[in-house]
Design a protein around this motif. Sequence first.
Motif, PDB file in Angstrom:
ATOM      1  N   ASN A 100      36.558  -7.436  -0.472  1.00 58.07           N
ATOM      2  CA  ASN A 100      37.509  -8.467  -0.114  1.00 58.07           C
ATOM      3  C   ASN A 100      38.909  -7.867  -0.115  1.00 58.07           C
ATOM      4  OD1 ASN A 100      38.442 -10.979   0.461  1.00 58.07           O
ATOM      5  ND2 ASN A 100      37.981 -11.871  -1.519  1.00 58.07           N
ATOM      6  N   TYR A 101      39.545  -7.791   1.059  1.00 52.31           N
ATOM      7  CA  TYR A 101      40.866  -7.206   1.212  1.00 52.31           C
ATOM      8  C   TYR A 101      41.964  -8.256   1.143  1.00 52.31           C
ATOM      9  CZ  TYR A 101      38.941  -2.750   2.784  1.00 52.31           C
ATOM     10  OH  TYR A 101      38.278  -1.553   2.847  1.00 52.31           O
ATOM     11  N   VAL A 102      43.166  -7.789   0.814  1.00 53.48           N
ATOM     12  CA  VAL A 102      44.347  -8.649   0.822  1.00 53.48           C
ATOM     13  C   VAL A 102      44.710  -8.990   2.272  1.00 53.48           C
ATOM     14  CG1 VAL A 102      46.821  -8.745   0.303  1.00 53.48           C
ATOM     15  CG2 VAL A 102      45.245  -7.763  -1.368  1.00 53.48           C
ATOM     16  N   GLU A 103      44.711  -7.990   3.149  1.00 54.79           N
ATOM     17  CA  GLU A 103      45.141  -8.156   4.539  1.00 54.79           C
ATOM     18  C   GLU A 103      43.961  -8.094   5.503  1.00 54.79           C
ATOM     19  OE1 GLU A 103      48.289  -8.729   5.460  1.00 54.79           O
ATOM     20  OE2 GLU A 103      49.068  -8.531   3.411  1.00 54.79           O
ATOM     21  N   ALA A 104      43.924  -9.018   6.439  1.00 52.35           N
ATOM     22  CA  ALA A 104      42.848  -9.043   7.433  1.00 52.35           C
ATOM     23  C   ALA A 104      42.820  -7.765   8.261  1.00 52.35           C
ATOM     24  CB  ALA A 104      43.004 -10.256   8.338  1.00 52.35           C
ATOM     25  N   GLY A 105      43.982  -7.193   8.569  1.00 50.10           N
ATOM     26  CA  GLY A 105      44.043  -5.957   9.352  1.00 50.10           C
ATOM     27  C   GLY A 105      43.351  -4.793   8.654  1.00 50.10           C
ATOM     28  N   ASP A 106      43.390  -4.790   7.327  1.00 52.18           N
ATOM     29  CA  ASP A 106      42.714  -3.741   6.571  1.00 52.18           C
ATOM     30  C   ASP A 106      41.200  -3.864   6.730  1.00 52.18           C
ATOM     31  OD1 ASP A 106      45.210  -2.876   5.732  1.00 52.18           O
ATOM     32  OD2 ASP A 106      45.099  -3.984   3.841  1.00 52.18           O
TER      33      ASP A 106
ATOM     34  N   SER B 196      30.575  -5.594   8.382  1.00 52.90           N
ATOM     35  CA  SER B 196      30.970  -6.714   9.237  1.00 52.90           C
ATOM     36  C   SER B 196      31.627  -7.790   8.385  1.00 52.90           C
ATOM     37  CB  SER B 196      29.747  -7.288   9.957  1.00 52.90           C
ATOM     38  OG  SER B 196      28.800  -7.763   9.024  1.00 52.90           O
ATOM     39  N   TYR B 197      32.192  -8.772   9.056  1.00 53.71           N
ATOM     40  CA  TYR B 197      32.786  -9.884   8.310  1.00 53.71           C
ATOM     41  C   TYR B 197      31.689 -10.674   7.610  1.00 53.71           C
ATOM     42  CZ  TYR B 197      37.254  -9.113  10.545  1.00 53.71           C
ATOM     43  OH  TYR B 197      38.430  -8.558  10.957  1.00 53.71           O
ATOM     44  N   ALA B 198      31.979 -11.083   6.382  1.00 53.75           N
ATOM     45  CA  ALA B 198      31.066 -11.951   5.639  1.00 53.75           C
ATOM     46  C   ALA B 198      31.337 -13.392   6.042  1.00 53.75           C
ATOM     47  CB  ALA B 198      31.287 -11.771   4.139  1.00 53.75           C
ATOM     48  N   ARG B 199      30.424 -14.248   5.704  1.00 56.61           N
ATOM     49  CA  ARG B 199      30.681 -15.671   5.919  1.00 56.61           C
ATOM     50  C   ARG B 199      31.825 -16.076   5.010  1.00 56.61           C
ATOM     51  NH1 ARG B 199      24.476 -17.405   5.629  1.00 56.61           N
ATOM     52  NH2 ARG B 199      23.888 -16.681   7.683  1.00 56.61           N
ATOM     53  N   PRO B 200      32.801 -16.768   5.545  1.00 56.27           N
ATOM     54  CA  PRO B 200      33.979 -17.100   4.726  1.00 56.27           C
ATOM     55  C   PRO B 200      33.645 -18.075   3.598  1.00 56.27           C
ATOM     56  CG  PRO B 200      34.107 -18.191   6.860  1.00 56.27           C
ATOM     57  CD  PRO B 200      32.919 -17.259   6.904  1.00 56.27           C
ATOM     58  N   SER B 201      34.160 -17.755   2.414  1.00 60.09           N
ATOM     59  CA  SER B 201      33.990 -18.672   1.291  1.00 60.09           C
ATOM     60  C   SER B 201      35.222 -19.551   1.121  1.00 60.09           C
ATOM     61  CB  SER B 201      33.701 -17.898   0.003  1.00 60.09           C
ATOM     62  OG  SER B 201      34.739 -16.995  -0.253  1.00 60.09           O
ATOM     63  N   SER B 202      36.325 -19.140   1.722  1.00 58.08           N
ATOM     64  CA  SER B 202      37.523 -19.986   1.728  1.00 58.08           C
ATOM     65  C   SER B 202      38.428 -19.532   2.869  1.00 58.08           C
ATOM     66  CB  SER B 202      38.276 -19.885   0.396  1.00 58.08           C
ATOM     67  OG  SER B 202      38.960 -18.657   0.309  1.00 58.08           O
ATOM     68  N   ALA B 203      39.306 -20.412   3.297  1.00 55.25           N
ATOM     69  CA  ALA B 203      40.191 -20.099   4.418  1.00 55.25           C
ATOM     70  C   ALA B 203      41.100 -18.916   4.113  1.00 55.25           C
ATOM     71  CB  ALA B 203      41.025 -21.329   4.779  1.00 55.25           C
ATOM     72  N   SER B 204      41.476 -18.730   2.857  1.00 54.85           N
ATOM     73  CA  SER B 204      42.437 -17.678   2.512  1.00 54.85           C
ATOM     74  C   SER B 204      41.861 -16.271   2.669  1.00 54.85           C
ATOM     75  CB  SER B 204      42.939 -17.870   1.087  1.00 54.85           C
ATOM     76  OG  SER B 204      41.872 -17.715   0.172  1.00 54.85           O
ATOM     77  N   ILE B 205      40.534 -16.115   2.656  1.00 52.48           N
ATOM     78  CA  ILE B 205      39.943 -14.781   2.805  1.00 52.48           C
ATOM     79  C   ILE B 205      39.046 -14.688   4.029  1.00 52.48           C
ATOM     80  CG2 ILE B 205      40.047 -14.214   0.347  1.00 52.48           C
ATOM     81  CD1 ILE B 205      37.009 -14.859   0.266  1.00 52.48           C
ATOM     82  N   ARG B 206      39.145 -15.623   4.932  1.00 45.86           N
ATOM     83  CA  ARG B 206      38.258 -15.703   6.090  1.00 45.86           C
ATOM     84  C   ARG B 206      38.154 -14.388   6.849  1.00 45.86           C
ATOM     85  NH1 ARG B 206      40.414 -19.855   9.590  1.00 45.86           N
ATOM     86  NH2 ARG B 206      39.828 -21.118   7.819  1.00 45.86           N
TER      87      ARG B 206
END
Length: 80
Positions: free
Chosen positions: A10-16, A37-47
């Motif tokens: 889980n990264y701070v920045e989506a670009g990372d 790959s992207y995981a299923r989002p558990s919250s909007a802040s880490i989507r």
Amino acid sequence: GQSLGYGFVNYVEAGDADKAISTLNGLKLQTKTIKVSYARPSSASIRDANLYVSGLPKAMGQKEMEQLFSQYGRIITSRI
């Protein structure tokens, strides 16, 4: 104390997360090819910053996974 063959980063920045996906997806580690790959989002802040990693070598530990992925940005949490 052993990898189950998958993990989450889980990264701070989506670009990372984007950089990690484009660089590490398909990478051969020992005898395995990892999928990132992207995981299923558990919250909007880490989507867009939560990754699912599969195909990790059984011998890979938490510290090794964090070392591999920390090159692409600041990690909030990770787990195998």
